[in-house]
Design a protein around this motif. Structure first.
Motif, mmCIF file in Angstrom:
data_model
loop_
_atom_site.group_PDB
_atom_site.id
_atom_site.type_symbol
_atom_site.label_atom_id
_atom_site.label_comp_id
_atom_site.label_asym_id
_atom_site.label_seq_id
_atom_site.Cartn_x
_atom_site.Cartn_y
_atom_site.Cartn_z
ATOM 1 N N ALA A 112 0.828 -1.206 0.000
ATOM 2 C CA ALA A 112 0.000 0.000 0.000
ATOM 3 C C ALA A 112 0.861 1.255 0.000
ATOM 4 O O ALA A 112 1.924 1.296 0.624
ATOM 5 N N ASP A 113 0.400 2.264 -0.708
ATOM 6 C CA ASP A 113 1.110 3.545 -0.762
ATOM 7 C C ASP A 113 0.803 4.382 0.479
ATOM 8 O O ASP A 113 -0.222 4.209 1.144
ATOM 9 N N SER A 114 1.734 5.288 0.768
ATOM 10 C CA SER A 114 1.533 6.299 1.811
ATOM 11 C C SER A 114 1.214 5.717 3.183
ATOM 12 O O SER A 114 0.382 6.251 3.934
ATOM 13 N N LEU A 115 1.873 4.625 3.512
ATOM 14 C CA LEU A 115 1.689 4.080 4.855
ATOM 15 C C LEU A 115 2.443 4.945 5.860
ATOM 16 O O LEU A 115 3.553 5.404 5.587
ATOM 17 N N PRO A 116 1.886 5.160 7.044
ATOM 18 C CA PRO A 116 2.588 5.987 8.045
ATOM 19 C C PRO A 116 3.841 5.270 8.545
ATOM 20 O O PRO A 116 3.851 4.047 8.669
ATOM 21 N N PRO A 117 4.897 6.026 8.824
ATOM 22 C CA PRO A 117 6.101 5.405 9.385
ATOM 23 C C PRO A 117 5.824 4.928 10.799
ATOM 24 O O PRO A 117 4.901 5.404 11.468
ATOM 25 N N ILE A 118 6.627 3.982 11.251
ATOM 26 C CA ILE A 118 6.445 3.440 12.597
ATOM 27 C C ILE A 118 7.688 3.701 13.440
ATOM 28 O O ILE A 118 8.761 4.033 12.920
ATOM 29 N N TYR A 119 7.523 3.543 14.733
ATOM 30 C CA TYR A 119 8.615 3.704 15.695
ATOM 31 C C TYR A 119 9.043 2.311 16.108
ATOM 32 O O TYR A 119 8.352 1.623 16.874
ATOM 33 N N ALA A 120 10.157 1.833 15.547
ATOM 34 C CA ALA A 120 10.552 0.441 15.769
ATOM 35 C C ALA A 120 12.038 0.268 15.493
ATOM 36 O O ALA A 120 12.714 1.189 15.024
ATOM 37 N N ASP A 121 12.544 -0.923 15.783
ATOM 38 C CA ASP A 121 13.926 -1.281 15.451
ATOM 39 C C ASP A 121 13.915 -1.857 14.039
ATOM 40 O O ASP A 121 13.473 -2.990 13.828
ATOM 41 N N SER A 122 14.387 -1.090 13.085
ATOM 42 C CA SER A 122 14.288 -1.491 11.679
ATOM 43 C C SER A 122 15.062 -2.770 11.378
ATOM 44 O O SER A 122 14.589 -3.635 10.636
ATOM 45 N N ASN A 123 16.246 -2.912 11.957
ATOM 46 C CA ASN A 123 17.061 -4.101 11.690
ATOM 47 C C ASN A 123 16.404 -5.374 12.219
ATOM 48 O O ASN A 123 16.399 -6.410 11.542
ATOM 49 N N LEU A 124 15.848 -5.293 13.424
ATOM 50 C CA LEU A 124 15.224 -6.483 13.991
ATOM 51 C C LEU A 124 13.907 -6.822 13.293
ATOM 52 O O LEU A 124 13.603 -8.002 13.068
ATOM 53 N N ILE A 125 13.128 -5.812 12.938
ATOM 54 C CA ILE A 125 11.896 -6.074 12.190
ATOM 55 C C ILE A 125 12.229 -6.726 10.851
ATOM 56 O O ILE A 125 11.572 -7.682 10.409
ATOM 57 N N LYS A 126 13.282 -6.238 10.205
ATOM 58 C CA LYS A 126 13.717 -6.839 8.942
ATOM 59 C C LYS A 126 14.112 -8.298 9.155
ATOM 60 O O LYS A 126 13.780 -9.166 8.345
ATOM 61 N N GLN A 127 14.831 -8.567 10.258
ATOM 62 C CA GLN A 127 15.235 -9.937 10.572
ATOM 63 C C GLN A 127 14.018 -10.835 10.755
ATOM 64 O O GLN A 127 13.991 -11.975 10.279
ATOM 65 N N ALA A 128 13.003 -10.330 11.434
ATOM 66 C CA ALA A 128 11.778 -11.107 11.646
ATOM 67 C C ALA A 128 11.093 -11.426 10.321
ATOM 68 O O ALA A 128 10.654 -12.565 10.087
ATOM 69 N N VAL A 129 11.006 -10.442 9.442
ATOM 70 C CA VAL A 129 10.375 -10.651 8.128
ATOM 71 C C VAL A 129 11.189 -11.640 7.299
ATOM 72 O O VAL A 129 10.636 -12.508 6.620
ATOM 73 N N VAL A 130 12.521 -11.532 7.349
ATOM 74 C CA VAL A 130 13.392 -12.473 6.624
ATOM 75 C C VAL A 130 13.151 -13.898 7.121
ATOM 76 O O VAL A 130 13.033 -14.834 6.318
ATOM 77 N N ASN A 131 13.078 -14.087 8.437
ATOM 78 C CA ASN A 131 12.838 -15.418 8.999
ATOM 79 C C ASN A 131 11.548 -16.026 8.470
ATOM 80 O O ASN A 131 11.484 -17.211 8.125
ATOM 81 N N ILE A 132 10.504 -15.204 8.387
ATOM 82 C CA ILE A 132 9.204 -15.692 7.919
ATOM 83 C C ILE A 132 9.249 -15.980 6.425
ATOM 84 O O ILE A 132 8.697 -16.985 5.953
ATOM 85 N N MET A 133 9.925 -15.126 5.663
ATOM 86 C CA MET A 133 10.042 -15.359 4.222
ATOM 87 C C MET A 133 10.855 -16.615 3.922
ATOM 88 O O MET A 133 10.552 -17.354 2.979
ATOM 89 N N GLN A 134 11.885 -16.854 4.709
ATOM 90 C CA GLN A 134 12.684 -18.071 4.524
ATOM 91 C C GLN A 134 11.829 -19.311 4.752
ATOM 92 O O GLN A 134 11.920 -20.286 3.994
ATOM 93 N N ASN A 135 10.990 -19.269 5.777
ATOM 94 C CA ASN A 135 10.080 -20.389 6.025
ATOM 95 C C ASN A 135 9.151 -20.607 4.832
ATOM 96 O O ASN A 135 8.878 -21.744 4.439
ATOM 97 N N ALA A 136 8.654 -19.494 4.270
ATOM 98 C CA ALA A 136 7.734 -19.588 3.130
ATOM 99 C C ALA A 136 8.420 -20.213 1.918
ATOM 100 O O ALA A 136 7.853 -21.080 1.245
ATOM 101 N N MET A 137 9.644 -19.786 1.641
ATOM 102 C CA MET A 137 10.376 -20.335 0.500
ATOM 103 C C MET A 137 10.692 -21.807 0.704
ATOM 104 O O MET A 137 10.555 -22.618 -0.222
ATOM 105 N N GLU A 138 11.124 -22.166 1.896
ATOM 106 C CA GLU A 138 11.474 -23.564 2.169
ATOM 107 C C GLU A 138 10.243 -24.469 2.130
ATOM 108 O O GLU A 138 10.351 -25.651 1.790
ATOM 109 N N ALA A 139 9.064 -23.911 2.440
ATOM 110 C CA ALA A 139 7.840 -24.708 2.413
ATOM 111 C C ALA A 139 7.459 -25.118 0.994
ATOM 112 O O ALA A 139 6.784 -26.130 0.789
ATOM 113 N N MET A 140 7.902 -24.322 0.002
ATOM 114 C CA MET A 140 7.527 -24.602 -1.388
ATOM 115 C C MET A 140 8.600 -25.362 -2.145
ATOM 116 O O MET A 140 8.487 -25.555 -3.359
#
Length: 237
Positions: A112-140
Motif C-alpha cells: 500500500a502507498d503512503s503508509l505511516p512510518p512506525i517507531y521500531a527497530d528497523s534491523n530487527l523487524i527486517k530480521q523477523a520478516v526475513v525469517n518468515i520469508m525463509q520459512n515460506a520459500m522452504e515450504a515450497m
C-alpha cells in the motif's frame, strides 16, 4: 501451580533443545581431539586441513546456536522513528533471495502507498520478516509464489504485513507449537526462526498470526502498532 508447571515444562523443553543442538557438534569435536591426542608423538602431530575445517564448522555452529538463543531471550531493541515498513519488506526480499536463491519462486507484491512510518527497530523487524520469508520459500521446495502485502488497519491502528506461500500448509497439530523454540520438522534447522520473529515483533508492541488452509498454503500476518509521534515524545519527556 498450573502456571509454574507450564513454565517448568517450557524450560525443560528449551534446555533439551539446547542440549541436543550443542551436544552433537561437541561430540564431533571431542572425537577428533581424542584421535589427535592418541596419535601424538614427541608432541608433534600433523593435522589435515579438512579436519581443522570440520572442527571450525562445529565451533561456528555452536556459536550460531548461542547467538540465536541470545536474540530469542532478549532482542537488543534500538527503536527509531520514521521507519518505513515497505522499504523493510523490499530489503527483506533481497536478503532472502540472496541467501536461498529461489530462481523458480515468484513474488506477488501488493504494498500500500503512503503508509505511516512506525517507531521500531528497523534491523530487527527486517530480521523477523526475513525469517518468515525463509520459512515460506522452504515450504515450497523449488517453485511457487510468495505473496507479500502491506496495508493499514485503521480499526486497530496498526500496520499489517501479510506473507503467504503455496506450500503444503502446516499440520493442525503442529500449528499451536510453531512459536516454541527448537520445535521444528526440518532436520537441518534449529527451529528458532519463528520464535525469534515472534519475540522481536512482541518487543515492538505487535503480534503475529499464522493460519493454514485446508487445501495447503500458509498465511502469516504481522501486526505492528502505529504510534502517534506527538504522544511518543510526551511519554519520553
Amino acid at each position: 501451580q498450573i502456571q509454574t508447571t507450564q513454565m517448568l515444562m517450557s524450560l525443560g523443553e528449551l534446555a533439551a533443545g539446547v542440549a541436543h543442538h550443542v551436544r552433537t557438534p561437541l561430540t564431533t569435536i571431542s572425537g577428533y581431539l581424542q584421535v589427535m591426542v592418541g596419535r601424538l608423538e614427541d608432541d608433534k602431530y600433523t593435522v589435515r586441513e579438512d579436519v581443522l575445517e570440520s572442527l571450525l564448522d562445529e565451533v561456528s555452529y555452536i556459536n550460531n546456536v548461542v547467538k540465536e538463543l541470545i536474540l530469542f531471550a532478549k532482542p537488543p531493541i534500538q527503536k527509531e522513528s520514521g521507519v518505513e515498513i515497505n522499504r523493510l519488506i523490499e530489503d527483506a526480499l533481497r536478503l532472502t533471495f540472496k541467501e536461498l536463491g529461489g530462481e523458480n519462486i515468484n513474488i506477488s507484491k501488493q504494498l500500500a502507498d503512503s503508509l505511516p512510518p512506525i517507531y521500531a527497530d528497523s534491523n530487527l523487524i527486517k530480521q523477523a520478516v526475513v525469517n518468515i520469508m525463509q520459512n515460506a520459500m522452504e515450504a515450497m521446495a523449488s517453485e511457487g509464489v510468495i505473496g507479500v502485502r502491506s496495508w493499514q488497519n485503521a480499526e486497530l491502528n496498526m500496520l499489517v504485513v501479510a506473507i503467504t506461500d503455496a506450500g503444503p500448509g502446516i499440520n493442525s497439530e503442529i500449528l499451536p507449537r510453531v512459536f516454541e523454540p527448537f520445535y521444528t520438522s526440518k532436520l537441518d534447522r534449529m527451529g528458532l526462526g519463528l520464535p525469534i520473529a515472534h519475540r522481536i515483533i512482541a518487543e515492538d508492541g505487535g503480534f503475529i498470526n499464522i493460519s493454514s488452509g485446508d487445501k495447503g498454503g500458509t498465511k502469516v500476518h504481522i501486526y505492528l502498532p502505529i504510534f502517534n509521534d506527538t504522544i511518543r515524545q510526551l511519554k519520553i519527556v
